[in-house]
Design a protein around this motif. Structure first.
Motif, PDB file in Angstrom:
ATOM      1  N   GLY A   1       0.806  -1.209   0.000  1.00 28.85           N
ATOM      2  CA  GLY A   1       0.000   0.000   0.000  1.00 28.85           C
ATOM      3  C   GLY A   1       0.842   1.264   0.000  1.00 28.85           C
ATOM      4  N   ARG A   2       2.079   1.160   0.452  1.00 26.08           N
ATOM      5  CA  ARG A   2       2.998   2.292   0.439  1.00 26.08           C
ATOM      6  C   ARG A   2       3.847   2.321  -0.818  1.00 26.08           C
ATOM      7  N   GLY A   3       3.572   1.417  -1.753  1.00 25.22           N
ATOM      8  CA  GLY A   3       4.309   1.419  -3.006  1.00 25.22           C
ATOM      9  C   GLY A   3       5.533   0.532  -3.016  1.00 25.22           C
ATOM     10  N   ILE A   4       5.761  -0.249  -1.961  1.00 28.76           N
ATOM     11  CA  ILE A   4       6.899  -1.172  -1.922  1.00 28.76           C
ATOM     12  C   ILE A   4       6.521  -2.439  -2.678  1.00 28.76           C
ATOM     13  N   ASP A   5       7.353  -2.813  -3.627  1.00 27.99           N
ATOM     14  CA  ASP A   5       7.120  -3.981  -4.480  1.00 27.99           C
ATOM     15  C   ASP A   5       7.629  -5.223  -3.749  1.00 27.99           C
ATOM     16  N   VAL A   6       6.713  -6.024  -3.203  1.00 24.49           N
ATOM     17  CA  VAL A   6       7.082  -7.236  -2.469  1.00 24.49           C
ATOM     18  C   VAL A   6       7.015  -8.418  -3.417  1.00 24.49           C
ATOM     19  N   ARG A   7       8.157  -9.046  -3.674  1.00 22.91           N
ATOM     20  CA  ARG A   7       8.234 -10.197  -4.584  1.00 22.91           C
ATOM     21  C   ARG A   7       8.428 -11.471  -3.768  1.00 22.91           C
ATOM     22  N   LEU A   8       7.396 -12.282  -3.650  1.00 22.34           N
ATOM     23  CA  LEU A   8       7.482 -13.549  -2.946  1.00 22.34           C
ATOM     24  C   LEU A   8       7.867 -14.662  -3.908  1.00 22.34           C
ATOM     25  N   GLU A   9       8.415 -15.747  -3.360  1.00 20.45           N
ATOM     26  CA  GLU A   9       8.871 -16.895  -4.152  1.00 20.45           C
ATOM     27  C   GLU A   9       9.782 -16.427  -5.297  1.00 20.45           C
ATOM     28  N   THR A  10      10.661 -15.501  -4.956  1.00 19.07           N
ATOM     29  CA  THR A  10      11.579 -14.912  -5.933  1.00 19.07           C
ATOM     30  C   THR A  10      12.971 -14.869  -5.322  1.00 19.07           C
ATOM     31  N   ARG A  11      13.982 -15.158  -6.147  1.00 17.68           N
ATOM     32  CA  ARG A  11      15.368 -15.163  -5.678  1.00 17.68           C
ATOM     33  C   ARG A  11      16.194 -14.139  -6.447  1.00 17.68           C
ATOM     34  N   LEU A  12      17.285 -13.736  -5.835  1.00 17.79           N
ATOM     35  CA  LEU A  12      18.267 -12.896  -6.516  1.00 17.79           C
ATOM     36  C   LEU A  12      19.265 -13.824  -7.192  1.00 17.79           C
ATOM     37  N   ASP A  13      19.337 -13.772  -8.514  1.00 14.01           N
ATOM     38  CA  ASP A  13      20.248 -14.643  -9.262  1.00 14.01           C
ATOM     39  C   ASP A  13      21.612 -14.000  -9.469  1.00 14.01           C
ATOM     40  N   SER A  14      21.634 -12.678  -9.614  1.00 18.21           N
ATOM     41  CA  SER A  14      22.896 -11.996  -9.879  1.00 18.21           C
ATOM     42  C   SER A  14      22.722 -10.509  -9.601  1.00 18.21           C
ATOM     43  N   CYS A  15      23.830  -9.857  -9.232  1.00 19.76           N
ATOM     44  CA  CYS A  15      23.794  -8.398  -9.097  1.00 19.76           C
ATOM     45  C   CYS A  15      25.090  -7.796  -9.651  1.00 19.76           C
ATOM     46  N   GLU A  16      25.616  -8.422 -10.668  1.00 17.98           N
ATOM     47  CA  GLU A  16      26.835  -7.908 -11.292  1.00 17.98           C
ATOM     48  C   GLU A  16      26.543  -6.609 -12.033  1.00 17.98           C
ATOM     49  N   ASP A  17      27.560  -5.761 -12.086  1.00 20.36           N
ATOM     50  CA  ASP A  17      27.460  -4.473 -12.788  1.00 20.36           C
ATOM     51  C   ASP A  17      26.302  -3.623 -12.283  1.00 20.36           C
ATOM     52  N   ARG A  18      25.998  -3.773 -10.990  1.00 21.17           N
ATOM     53  CA  ARG A  18      24.934  -3.000 -10.355  1.00 21.17           C
ATOM     54  C   ARG A  18      23.577  -3.184 -11.038  1.00 21.17           C
ATOM     55  N   VAL A  19      23.320  -4.413 -11.456  1.00 18.73           N
ATOM     56  CA  VAL A  19      22.013  -4.765 -12.019  1.00 18.73           C
ATOM     57  C   VAL A  19      21.523  -6.011 -11.292  1.00 18.73           C
ATOM     58  N   ALA A  20      20.378  -5.912 -10.610  1.00 17.89           N
ATOM     59  CA  ALA A  20      19.812  -7.044  -9.889  1.00 17.89           C
ATOM     60  C   ALA A  20      18.963  -7.877 -10.848  1.00 17.89           C
TER      61      ALA A  20
END
Length: 450
Positions: A231-250
């Motif tokens: 409701g405050r505009g925060i994007d909550v992603r469930l059942e989701t993983r971070l695969d990479s964050c190279e070059d400042r790209v998630a």
């Protein structure tokens, strides 16, 4: 005289040492606390410090100031050989005087090193990720968020602006949810002081691999927290993983690609690595196997509690359950642990640790929160107020309680402080520039006349 050695200066180390120095008579035992930091950090207040509601120095408790009858050694234990009653350790002076590691003998050992962040081999995480477990990380993250607003306000490059205004948090436990909630609250307030940034320009993303957030509360409260954040505009992603964050790209597992200059990792903890260098029994999760009396199972003169210990939960319905990690159990275990060590030294009976979990609280920003206490569910302002009241009662020393309460009172009367002191992370940069004639590593030096 028996020598009691406490490894760790966190909740368990501090409160156990406090209990020992109160209960032991003069000359009854020698108590030494070995800690990598000369202070204990009250971690539930890290979000408050990051939001600027509490001064950083009031989130920590100096060990020497409160443990005046104990010996405090700023150092690190690297190995334990309990069969010989020795630990291998190094102190803050080891690098300066070339002494390296050395052995120290003991009669009673308390292992309470706590836990460390549980990281995964995500490409780019080591180079670009930010933690949220220490007061230094909390204040650094606050400075970083405000600096991103400065970058976005002054750049002409839309890509740089979008990356600066995108904030990705990985991990939906207490640490991750409270961190993103209070920082979003603080940043939204801060945008009113920028002529070309609005709260709608900010993008906040919470990534959680499980199907829900806040596993410490029941599902109804977790669903409420998700609704509040979204409701405050925060994007909550469930059942989701971070695969990479190279070059400042998630790169997320759902295919989303998020250029960002801020990636905060709060995805769980694991027992301190020093446990790998001990000869003491451990459970399948790497924690020290303990008895209900907080002694290490099958071992004499060794004790443990807190995040690094698997303590049987005598109040649980299912057999084999252990106490959950967290401050609520750690503080209470420390009291029982101190009493049992004193009883052991005096040849008296020990008491088992038994505590029914009172409940859970989570702050979702100023005047917002969720709580589940003794079967009752609270949301919004009452939950936030209860969260503050509980942790105020738990923070050590009357001095700290009074200072925290005074700061909360003042912050309610005046506007938020939104200044960034990022230069504190490189305090010698300006002098090095002046002395060497070059440019500091993080950009042009600031002049003293503002």
């Amino acid at each position: 005289m028996p020598r009691v050695l406490l490894v760790g200066g966190g909740y368990v180390g501090l409160y156990t040492a406090l209990g020992l120095q109160r209960a032991l008579g003069a000359g009854e035992a020698e108590v030494t606390v070995v800690s990598p930091d000369p202070y204990m950090t009250y971690q539930p207040f890290l979000p408050e410090a990051a939001a600027g509601n509490i001064s950083p120095r009031h989130v920590v408790v100096p060990l020497r100031a409160v443990l005046d009858r104990c010996t405090v050694v700023v150092g690190e234990v690297t190995a334990v050989e309990h069969g010989k009653r020795t630990v291998t350790m190094k102190t803050a002076a080891s690098a300066e005087d070339g002494s390296g590691t050395f052995e120290r003998e003991y009669d009673e050992l308390v292992l309470a090193p706590g836990s460390v962040a549980r990281t995964l081999p995500v490409p780019g995480l080591a180079g670009h990720g930010l933690g949220f477990r220490t007061v230094e990380e909390a204040i650094g993250l606050r400075n970083h968020v405000i600096e991103q607003l400065d970058i976005a306000s002054s750049t002409r490059d839309p890509a740089v602006r979008d990356a600066a205004l995108t904030f990705v948090f990985v991990g939906g436990g207490f640490a991750g949810v409270e961190a993103i909630a209070v920082l979003e609250d603080m940043a939204r307030y801060t945008t009113r002081y920028y002529h070309n940034i609005t709260a709608d320009d900010l993008r906040w993303v919470l990534v959680e691999a499980a199907g829900r957030i806040l596993p410490e509360v029941d599902e109804e409260m977790a669903h409420y927290a998700v609704r509040e954040l979204r409701g405050r505009g925060i994007d909550v992603r469930l059942e989701t993983r971070l695969d990479s964050c190279e070059d400042r790209v998630a790169h997320l597992s759902d295919g989303t690609r998020l250029p960002t200059r801020t990636l905060v990792w709060t995805a769980g903890v694991r027992p301190h690595p020093v446990l790998d260098a001990t000869d003491l029994p451990r459970d399948a999760r790497g924690r020290l196997a303990c008895t209900p009396f907080l002694s290490v199972a099958g071992t004499e003169h060794a004790w443990a509690a807190g995040d690094a210990a698997a303590v049987p939960d005598l109040t649980a319905a299912e057999p084999g359950a252990t106490c959950s990690p967290g401050a609520q159990h750690a503080v209470r275990q420390a009291g029982v642990l101190a009493a049992n060590i004193v009883a052991s030294l005096r040849g008296e009976p020990l008491q088992a640790y038994r505590h029914t979990y009172a409940g859970s609280f989570a702050s979702l920003g100023l005047h917002k929160g969720v709580a589940h206490v003794r079967g009752r569910r609270l949301t919004g302002y009452p939950a936030w107020l209860l969260h503050r009241a509980y942790h105020l009662s738990r923070v050590p020393t009357v001095n700290r309680k009074a200072r925290v309460l005074a700061e909360w009172t003042l912050s309610g009367l005046f506007k938020r402080e939104i200044v960034s002191l990022g230069s504190l992370e490189h305090p010698r940069a300006e002098f090095e520039t002046a002395a060497g004639g070059g440019e500091p590593p993080d950009g042009p030096a600031r002049t003293g006349d503002g």
